[in-house]
Motif scaffolding. Structure first.
Motif, PDB file in Angstrom:
ATOM      1  N   PHE A 196       0.815  -1.214   0.000  1.00  0.00           N
ATOM      2  CA  PHE A 196       0.000   0.000   0.000  1.00  0.00           C
ATOM      3  C   PHE A 196       0.853   1.269   0.000  1.00  0.00           C
ATOM      4  O   PHE A 196       0.331   2.357  -0.247  1.00  0.00           O
ATOM      5  N   LEU A 197       2.155   1.130   0.249  1.00  0.00           N
ATOM      6  CA  LEU A 197       3.052   2.269   0.089  1.00  0.00           C
ATOM      7  C   LEU A 197       3.195   2.652  -1.387  1.00  0.00           C
ATOM      8  O   LEU A 197       3.717   3.719  -1.699  1.00  0.00           O
ATOM      9  N   LEU A 198       2.721   1.786  -2.280  1.00  0.00           N
ATOM     10  CA  LEU A 198       2.788   2.050  -3.716  1.00  0.00           C
ATOM     11  C   LEU A 198       1.527   2.721  -4.249  1.00  0.00           C
ATOM     12  O   LEU A 198       1.410   2.934  -5.455  1.00  0.00           O
ATOM     13  N   LEU A 199       0.593   3.057  -3.378  1.00  0.00           N
ATOM     14  CA  LEU A 199      -0.669   3.631  -3.831  1.00  0.00           C
ATOM     15  C   LEU A 199      -0.506   4.963  -4.558  1.00  0.00           C
ATOM     16  O   LEU A 199      -1.416   5.400  -5.258  1.00  0.00           O
ATOM     17  N   GLY A 200       0.641   5.596  -4.405  1.00  0.00           N
ATOM     18  CA  GLY A 200       0.863   6.839  -5.116  1.00  0.00           C
ATOM     19  C   GLY A 200       1.095   6.651  -6.603  1.00  0.00           C
ATOM     20  O   GLY A 200       1.005   7.603  -7.377  1.00  0.00           O
ATOM     21  N   SER A 201       1.406   5.412  -7.014  1.00  0.00           N
ATOM     22  CA  SER A 201       1.627   5.094  -8.427  1.00  0.00           C
ATOM     23  C   SER A 201       0.691   3.955  -8.810  1.00  0.00           C
ATOM     24  O   SER A 201       0.828   2.833  -8.318  1.00  0.00           O
ATOM     25  N   GLU A 202      -0.234   4.237  -9.707  1.00  0.00           N
ATOM     26  CA  GLU A 202      -1.221   3.231 -10.094  1.00  0.00           C
ATOM     27  C   GLU A 202      -0.557   1.983 -10.669  1.00  0.00           C
ATOM     28  O   GLU A 202      -0.896   0.862 -10.285  1.00  0.00           O
ATOM     29  N   SER A 203       0.382   2.159 -11.572  1.00  0.00           N
ATOM     30  CA  SER A 203       1.021   1.006 -12.206  1.00  0.00           C
ATOM     31  C   SER A 203       1.841   0.192 -11.210  1.00  0.00           C
ATOM     32  O   SER A 203       1.840  -1.049 -11.248  1.00  0.00           O
ATOM     33  N   ALA A 204       2.543   0.869 -10.299  1.00  0.00           N
ATOM     34  CA  ALA A 204       3.354   0.161  -9.303  1.00  0.00           C
ATOM     35  C   ALA A 204       2.470  -0.631  -8.346  1.00  0.00           C
ATOM     36  O   ALA A 204       2.780  -1.777  -7.995  1.00  0.00           O
ATOM     37  N   PHE A 205       1.349  -0.027  -7.931  1.00  0.00           N
ATOM     38  CA  PHE A 205       0.458  -0.740  -7.014  1.00  0.00           C
ATOM     39  C   PHE A 205      -0.163  -1.951  -7.697  1.00  0.00           C
ATOM     40  O   PHE A 205      -0.242  -3.036  -7.105  1.00  0.00           O
ATOM     41  N   LEU A 206      -0.607  -1.798  -8.936  1.00  0.00           N
ATOM     42  CA  LEU A 206      -1.193  -2.925  -9.656  1.00  0.00           C
ATOM     43  C   LEU A 206      -0.192  -4.069  -9.787  1.00  0.00           C
ATOM     44  O   LEU A 206      -0.538  -5.236  -9.587  1.00  0.00           O
ATOM     45  N   ALA A 207       1.053  -3.737 -10.105  1.00  0.00           N
ATOM     46  CA  ALA A 207       2.079  -4.766 -10.259  1.00  0.00           C
ATOM     47  C   ALA A 207       2.379  -5.457  -8.933  1.00  0.00           C
ATOM     48  O   ALA A 207       2.457  -6.688  -8.854  1.00  0.00           O
ATOM     49  N   GLY A 208       2.540  -4.666  -7.865  1.00  0.00           N
ATOM     50  CA  GLY A 208       2.836  -5.245  -6.555  1.00  0.00           C
ATOM     51  C   GLY A 208       1.692  -6.079  -6.018  1.00  0.00           C
ATOM     52  O   GLY A 208       1.906  -7.183  -5.487  1.00  0.00           O
ATOM     53  N   TYR A 209       0.481  -5.571  -6.163  1.00  0.00           N
ATOM     54  CA  TYR A 209      -0.699  -6.292  -5.668  1.00  0.00           C
ATOM     55  C   TYR A 209      -0.885  -7.595  -6.442  1.00  0.00           C
ATOM     56  O   TYR A 209      -1.180  -8.642  -5.852  1.00  0.00           O
ATOM     57  N   ALA A 210      -0.705  -7.551  -7.763  1.00  0.00           N
ATOM     58  CA  ALA A 210      -0.848  -8.754  -8.584  1.00  0.00           C
ATOM     59  C   ALA A 210       0.219  -9.792  -8.232  1.00  0.00           C
ATOM     60  O   ALA A 210      -0.058 -10.995  -8.193  1.00  0.00           O
ATOM     61  N   ALA A 211       1.447  -9.333  -7.967  1.00  0.00           N
ATOM     62  CA  ALA A 211       2.534 -10.255  -7.614  1.00  0.00           C
ATOM     63  C   ALA A 211       2.232 -10.974  -6.300  1.00  0.00           C
ATOM     64  O   ALA A 211       2.425 -12.199  -6.182  1.00  0.00           O
ATOM     65  N   LEU A 212       1.741 -10.240  -5.320  1.00  0.00           N
ATOM     66  CA  LEU A 212       1.407 -10.868  -4.040  1.00  0.00           C
ATOM     67  C   LEU A 212       0.209 -11.795  -4.178  1.00  0.00           C
ATOM     68  O   LEU A 212       0.134 -12.836  -3.509  1.00  0.00           O
ATOM     69  N   ALA A 213      -0.740 -11.447  -5.045  1.00  0.00           N
ATOM     70  CA  ALA A 213      -1.893 -12.318  -5.285  1.00  0.00           C
ATOM     71  C   ALA A 213      -1.441 -13.640  -5.898  1.00  0.00           C
ATOM     72  O   ALA A 213      -1.919 -14.719  -5.508  1.00  0.00           O
TER      73      ALA A 213
END
Length: 235
Positions: A196-213
């Protein structure tokens, strides 16, 4: 006891490190000890700390769903979720310190955990729908899949522990494996909070969230096979 004395007693009454990731062992539990010692000095009971954990976590989850993503939100959400997670560790430590462990307290703790696991991914889904410029509506399926995986890991592990015969549960645990502690990091809730520290960047959050999923889905298969095998051998 003073704060220092309470902290010293808590260090002597820690649960086994087996099956615990490096984050929970070296970050969340020590931070929980500090909160537990502080709660003891303030005269709080374990259930009070559980409700405080729910309040911090709930605040972070509400912010995800209601506030447009940005770097200030990212820091606020991370701080709220991490504090809630540490308080989740503190309630059990405080119960052991006060010798007040109870079935009702354990039940409340599990209910709050279940709500947290379910609601955080629902909040991400709401945020995706309201604020994200998604390239495809298929992204909306990601939080639903992650939510299902997280709930199955939570409930499957809880049930496996409860259904394990007493004789098997009483076997002394093997020494914790450093390799396993590292391997479990992708499915540690504290590591999940970091995304959630990546919420400032849409693409970074999507990538990080997808990787953890994806990591959670792989661990789910491994966990389910392990739990089923252990329960089958014990029955």
């Amino acid at each position: 006891m003073t704060f220092g004395a309470a902290l010293s007693e808590l260090r002597k009454a820690q649960k086994t490190a087996k099956g615990v990731s490096l984050y929970s062992r070296y970050v969340n539990r020590p931070l929980g000890r500090v909160f537990a010692a502080g709660a003891y000095v303030l005269g709080l009971r374990p259930n009070h700390v559980t409700l405080l954990s729910a309040a911090f976590t709930g605040g972070g989850i509400a912010a995800i769903a209601l506030v447009r993503p940005g770097w200030p939100l990212a820091v606020a959400v991370y701080a709220l979720l991490v504090t809630g997670f540490a308080l989740d560790s503190a309630d059990g430590q405080l119960a052991r310190l006060r010798r007040e462990s109870s079935a009702a307290g354990e039940w409340l703790d599990h209910v709050v955990d279940c709500a947290k696991v379910t609601a955080v991914h629902a909040a991400v889904l709401v945020s995706f729908y309201r604020f994200f410029d998604l390239s495809s509506d298929g992204w909306l399926l990601l939080p639903l899949g992650f939510q299902l995986t997280a709930v199955l890991i939570f409930c499957g592990g809880l049930l496996a522990d409860k259904l394990k015969p007493k004789s098997a549960a009483s076997v002394p645990p093997a020494p914790p494996s450093p390799l396993r502690a590292v391997a479990l990091l992708p499915v540690d809730y504290g590591v999940f909070c970091v995304v959630f520290l990546l919420l400032g960047s849409e693409s970074a959050f999507l990538a990080g969230y997808a990787a953890l999923a994806a990591a959670a889905a792989l661990f789910l298969v491994a966990f389910m096979a392990k739990w089923f095998r252990e329960l089958s051998a014990a029955s």
